[in-house]
Design a protein around this motif. Structure first.
Motif, PDB file in Angstrom:
ATOM      1  N   LEU A 148       0.872  -1.165   0.000  1.00 34.24           N
ATOM      2  CA  LEU A 148       0.000   0.000   0.000  1.00 34.24           C
ATOM      3  C   LEU A 148       0.911   1.217   0.000  1.00 34.24           C
ATOM      4  N   THR A 198      -5.315  -2.861   4.253  1.00 33.19           N
ATOM      5  CA  THR A 198      -5.225  -1.573   4.940  1.00 33.19           C
ATOM      6  C   THR A 198      -5.175  -1.760   6.454  1.00 33.19           C
ATOM      7  N   THR A 230      -4.293  -1.252  -3.815  1.00 34.87           N
ATOM      8  CA  THR A 230      -3.245  -2.089  -3.239  1.00 34.87           C
ATOM      9  C   THR A 230      -2.579  -2.846  -4.378  1.00 34.87           C
TER      10      THR A 230
END
Length: 328
Positions: free
Chosen positions: A6, A142, A248
């Motif tokens: 990320l 995340t 991502t």
């Protein structure tokens, strides 16, 4: 180097010296979980040797690594032990514990079983590209990345402020367009992996694996309302990855042309350090070039991020990069 990532933008950072960063990280080193401790996290040496530095600079790129350990008691074991205790209490008192008493009993069972649970470790590599003002967190979700980012902000100091990379087009919108028009963005090719999902309560899902996507069927799924949540791409025949709806990058892989191009120099560079310097230099070199192309394919930086001007970050010039390289 990074299998998943990320990416965050550095919106502000009064950047400390490398020595100060290393000192800050050493104040929060990784320590193994105690027998009754459910989890622990701290910084470890990126090179893998516990005696090495906690912050490394390779080619002007800053690399750190967070290690997390967790003792997880299987739910089935907790349920079995708890059930036995509840049955015993019911036989003795005629009443089955509920509410607060039940919660306390469950916590006691977990605490008692904790020393028998095997700890599980995960390492998360973090690459800070100072010149591009980007932070790459080697996580595939995340949730996991947020834990690492929180630790970074706490430890690195200098008023570090990060924001997830945002582009004008959402990945789902862009991927829908590429698949519908059967045309990859400039510099990229579409590979043979895709997932499409209906954005409703039923979440009807279609997955393609090792299958050409240049077919009318894919476009029909999109016309019926399904949105791409994952799409495999290759940039410049050099880097392959899977782009997700959350921006991502997963399954990042440097292709043969990159590794062959590194040749003997890369092999020699890795003899004394298990290939760490070579791996970092090659991977960061490719990904630094790929990211701007991906951002452009997604319509450029989001207006808010494009307008933001980070404070007190070094310029990309050699004059500013030199002190970091010497300090390392």
């Amino acid at each position: 180097m990074l299998k998943n990532a990320l990416i965050y933008r550095i919106e502000h950072w009064d950047q400390p010296s490398l020595a100060e960063i290393a000192q800050r990280l050493s104040g929060s080193p990784f320590v193994e979980c105690g027998l009754t401790q459910p989890e622990s996290a701290g910084w470890v040496a990126p090179r893998g040797d516990k005696h090495d530095a906690l912050a490394e600079i390779v080619g002007g790129q800053l690399v750190v690594k967070l290690c997390a350990e967790r003792r997880a008691v299987p739910g089935s074991a907790v349920k079995q032990q708890l059930q036995a205790q509840l049955d015993a209490i019911e036989q003795q008192t005629g009443r089955r514990p509920k509410g607060k008493q039940l919660k306390e009993l469950k916590e006691a069972v977990v605490h008692a079983l904790m020393p028998r649970a095997f700890p599980k470790r995960t390492d998360t590599l973090v690459w800070i590209d100072l010149a591009a003002r980007m932070v790459w967190v080697g996580a595939g979700s995340t949730k996991r990345a947020d834990v690492v980012v929180t630790r970074l902000i706490e430890c690195l100091g200098g008023g570090l402020k990060l924001a997830l990379l945002q582009t004008e087009l959402s990945p789902a919108t862009a991927m829908s367009l590429w698949l519908s028009e059967k045309e990859a963005p400039s510099g990229f090719s579409i590979d043979r992996e895709c997932e499409l999902k209906q954005p409703d309560s039923e979440k009807a899902t279609v997955r393609y694996a090792r299958h050409t996507l240049d077919i009318d069927e894919v476009g029909e799924h999109i016309r019926q309302g399904k949105l791409p949540t994952q799409l495999a791409l290759t940039w410049a025949s050099r880097v392959s990855f899977v782009l997700t709806e959350a921006l991502t990058l997963k399954k990042i892989q440097l292709l043969d042309v990159v590794l062959e191009g590194a040749g003997v120099d890369a092999a020699n560079a890795g003899k004394d350090d298990n290939g760490f310097d070579a791996d970092v230099a090659i991977a960061t070199g490719e990904l630094r070039l790929m990211l701007p192309a991906l951002i452009e394919a997604l319509g450029g930086l989001h207006e808010r991020q494009a307008a933001a001007v980070p404070a007190a970050l070094p310029d990309a010039g050699a004059a500013d990069a030199a002190p970091w390289e010497i300090a390392a």
